[in-house]
Design a protein around this motif. Sequence first.
Motif, PDB file in Angstrom:
ATOM      1  N   VAL A  48       0.863  -1.177   0.000  1.00 60.81           N
ATOM      2  CA  VAL A  48       0.000   0.000   0.000  1.00 60.81           C
ATOM      3  C   VAL A  48       0.899   1.225   0.000  1.00 60.81           C
ATOM      4  CG1 VAL A  48      -1.836   1.260   1.172  1.00 60.81           C
ATOM      5  CG2 VAL A  48      -1.798  -1.236   1.246  1.00 60.81           C
ATOM      6  N   LEU A  49       0.807   2.014  -1.071  1.00 60.49           N
ATOM      7  CA  LEU A  49       1.685   3.158  -1.281  1.00 60.49           C
ATOM      8  C   LEU A  49       0.823   4.405  -1.397  1.00 60.49           C
ATOM      9  CD1 LEU A  49       4.643   4.160  -2.152  1.00 60.49           C
ATOM     10  CD2 LEU A  49       3.767   3.933  -4.494  1.00 60.49           C
ATOM     11  N   GLY A  50       1.070   5.408  -0.548  1.00 60.02           N
ATOM     12  CA  GLY A  50       0.229   6.581  -0.719  1.00 60.02           C
ATOM     13  C   GLY A  50       0.429   7.682   0.284  1.00 60.02           C
ATOM     14  N   ASP A  51      -0.608   8.515   0.336  1.00 63.99           N
ATOM     15  CA  ASP A  51      -0.623   9.736   1.137  1.00 63.99           C
ATOM     16  C   ASP A  51      -1.529   9.543   2.347  1.00 63.99           C
ATOM     17  OD1 ASP A  51      -3.160   9.735  -0.032  1.00 63.99           O
ATOM     18  OD2 ASP A  51      -2.614  11.224  -1.549  1.00 63.99           O
ATOM     19  N   SER A  52      -2.101  10.631   2.860  1.00 68.49           N
ATOM     20  CA  SER A  52      -2.924  10.552   4.060  1.00 68.49           C
ATOM     21  C   SER A  52      -4.166   9.700   3.859  1.00 68.49           C
ATOM     22  CB  SER A  52      -3.340  11.965   4.509  1.00 68.49           C
ATOM     23  OG  SER A  52      -4.037  12.639   3.474  1.00 68.49           O
ATOM     24  N   LEU A  53      -4.661   9.589   2.631  1.00 73.37           N
ATOM     25  CA  LEU A  53      -5.824   8.740   2.379  1.00 73.37           C
ATOM     26  C   LEU A  53      -5.470   7.273   2.562  1.00 73.37           C
ATOM     27  CD1 LEU A  53      -7.252  10.646  -0.695  1.00 73.37           C
ATOM     28  CD2 LEU A  53      -8.176  10.622   1.622  1.00 73.37           C
ATOM     29  N   ALA A  54      -4.242   6.895   2.249  1.00 75.83           N
ATOM     30  CA  ALA A  54      -3.786   5.540   2.535  1.00 75.83           C
ATOM     31  C   ALA A  54      -3.601   5.346   4.033  1.00 75.83           C
ATOM     32  CB  ALA A  54      -2.482   5.257   1.796  1.00 75.83           C
ATOM     33  N   VAL A  55      -3.052   6.347   4.705  1.00 71.65           N
ATOM     34  CA  VAL A  55      -2.892   6.268   6.161  1.00 71.65           C
ATOM     35  C   VAL A  55      -4.240   6.003   6.829  1.00 71.65           C
ATOM     36  CG1 VAL A  55      -2.258   7.552   8.239  1.00 71.65           C
ATOM     37  CG2 VAL A  55      -0.846   7.741   6.189  1.00 71.65           C
ATOM     38  N   GLY A  56      -5.293   6.652   6.325  1.00 70.71           N
ATOM     39  CA  GLY A  56      -6.613   6.508   6.930  1.00 70.71           C
ATOM     40  C   GLY A  56      -7.192   5.115   6.851  1.00 70.71           C
ATOM     41  N   THR A  57      -6.720   4.305   5.888  1.00 70.46           N
ATOM     42  CA  THR A  57      -7.251   2.944   5.776  1.00 70.46           C
ATOM     43  C   THR A  57      -6.564   1.949   6.707  1.00 70.46           C
ATOM     44  OG1 THR A  57      -5.729   2.330   3.973  1.00 70.46           O
ATOM     45  CG2 THR A  57      -7.834   3.352   3.341  1.00 70.46           C
ATOM     46  N   TRP A  72       3.067  -1.518   4.259  1.00 71.34           N
ATOM     47  CA  TRP A  72       2.562  -0.143   4.210  1.00 71.34           C
ATOM     48  C   TRP A  72       3.706   0.839   3.968  1.00 71.34           C
ATOM     49  CZ3 TRP A  72      -2.546   1.159   4.554  1.00 71.34           C
ATOM     50  CH2 TRP A  72      -3.433   0.190   5.044  1.00 71.34           C
ATOM     51  N   ASP A  73       3.471   1.772   3.063  1.00 67.67           N
ATOM     52  CA  ASP A  73       4.357   2.922   2.904  1.00 67.67           C
ATOM     53  C   ASP A  73       3.454   4.126   2.634  1.00 67.67           C
ATOM     54  OD1 ASP A  73       6.211   4.850   2.359  1.00 67.67           O
ATOM     55  OD2 ASP A  73       7.498   3.557   1.137  1.00 67.67           O
ATOM     56  N   ALA A  74       3.002   4.753   3.695  1.00 67.36           N
ATOM     57  CA  ALA A  74       2.006   5.821   3.588  1.00 67.36           C
ATOM     58  C   ALA A  74       2.429   7.003   4.444  1.00 67.36           C
ATOM     59  CB  ALA A  74       0.636   5.311   4.054  1.00 67.36           C
ATOM     60  N   VAL A  75       2.376   8.207   3.852  1.00 67.85           N
ATOM     61  CA  VAL A  75       2.843   9.421   4.511  1.00 67.85           C
ATOM     62  C   VAL A  75       1.891  10.567   4.173  1.00 67.85           C
ATOM     63  CG1 VAL A  75       4.768  11.046   4.754  1.00 67.85           C
ATOM     64  CG2 VAL A  75       5.238   8.647   4.230  1.00 67.85           C
ATOM     65  N   ASP A  76       1.513  11.349   5.154  1.00 68.55           N
ATOM     66  CA  ASP A  76       0.663  12.514   4.926  1.00 68.55           C
ATOM     67  C   ASP A  76       1.312  13.475   3.929  1.00 68.55           C
ATOM     68  OD1 ASP A  76      -1.106  11.545   6.766  1.00 68.55           O
ATOM     69  OD2 ASP A  76      -0.776  13.092   8.274  1.00 68.55           O
ATOM     70  N   GLY A  77       0.497  14.033   3.027  1.00 68.00           N
ATOM     71  CA  GLY A  77       0.949  15.088   2.139  1.00 68.00           C
ATOM     72  C   GLY A  77       1.829  14.646   0.991  1.00 68.00           C
ATOM     73  N   ARG A  78       1.952  13.360   0.754  1.00 60.54           N
ATOM     74  CA  ARG A  78       2.867  12.852  -0.264  1.00 60.54           C
ATOM     75  C   ARG A  78       2.357  13.172  -1.676  1.00 60.54           C
ATOM     76  NH1 ARG A  78       4.583   6.791   0.461  1.00 60.54           N
ATOM     77  NH2 ARG A  78       6.493   7.644   1.387  1.00 60.54           N
TER      78      ARG A  78
END
Length: 207
Positions: A48-57, A72-78
Motif C-alpha cells: 500500500v503506497l500513498g498519502d494521508s488517504l492511505a494512512v486513513g485505511t 505499508w508505505d504511507a505518509v501525509d501530504g505525499r
Amino acid sequence: MRTRNRSICLGMAAIAAALVLGIGQEASLAQVAPDAAASVAAEPDVLVLGDSLAVGTMPYLDALLTDTNLTWDAVDGRTTPQGMHALRLDLREVEPQTVVVSLGSNDGPDPGRFTRRIRRLLDDLSPQTCVVWFTIVRPLRKGRYGALNRALRAEAQRDPRLRLINWDNAVRRGDVYLPDGLHADAAGYRYRSTKIAQAVHSGCPAL
C-alpha cells in the motif's frame, strides 16, 4: 514502510521493528527475517503506497487482508513524485503482486505531467504486478482534478495492469462523505478498505 504478515502475527518472532506511528502518521519500516518470509511465500504480497488517504485505511485494511503479506508505505501530504521515489526504495525489500496506490491528491492539475508520472511509476513495476489506483477527489482550492481522473482512466485503458477504484463516483453517489472535501470519515475509510480487499481477493478487476 511497515510489513505485516498473518503467520508472523500468530507467533513467529521474526519482526525486526514494530510499527511506529509518528506525529505525521508515517508508517515506519519493519522488515521480516528471510527465513520467516520464505515460510509464508505462498501468501500474496500487497504493497500500500500513498498519502494521508492511505494512512486513513490502516485501522481497517489490516483486518481485511489477513491472508496477505501486507506492506505499508504511507505518509501525509505525499505527492506522486515522492511516492515514485518511495516505491523504488520499497522494491529493494518487497516484490508485490499488487500495489495499491493513493496518489495524486497533492499534485498539480496538469494532466500531461500526471500521465507521465503514472507511466513512470508503472514502468518501475513488473509486467505481472497489478496496480490498484484510486481516482481523486479534493477541494478546488487544491486545484482542479477532473483532468487527473481522465488521465488515470486513459492509462487504465492503455495498460491492463492498472485497475481503478472509482472514488470520485462513490463520493458523487453519496456512498462516502468527505468532511473537509478530501479526507473521509471512519465509514468512508472502511468503504475504501473494503474496495481494496475486494480488488485484491478477486484478482484486481476494475471497481
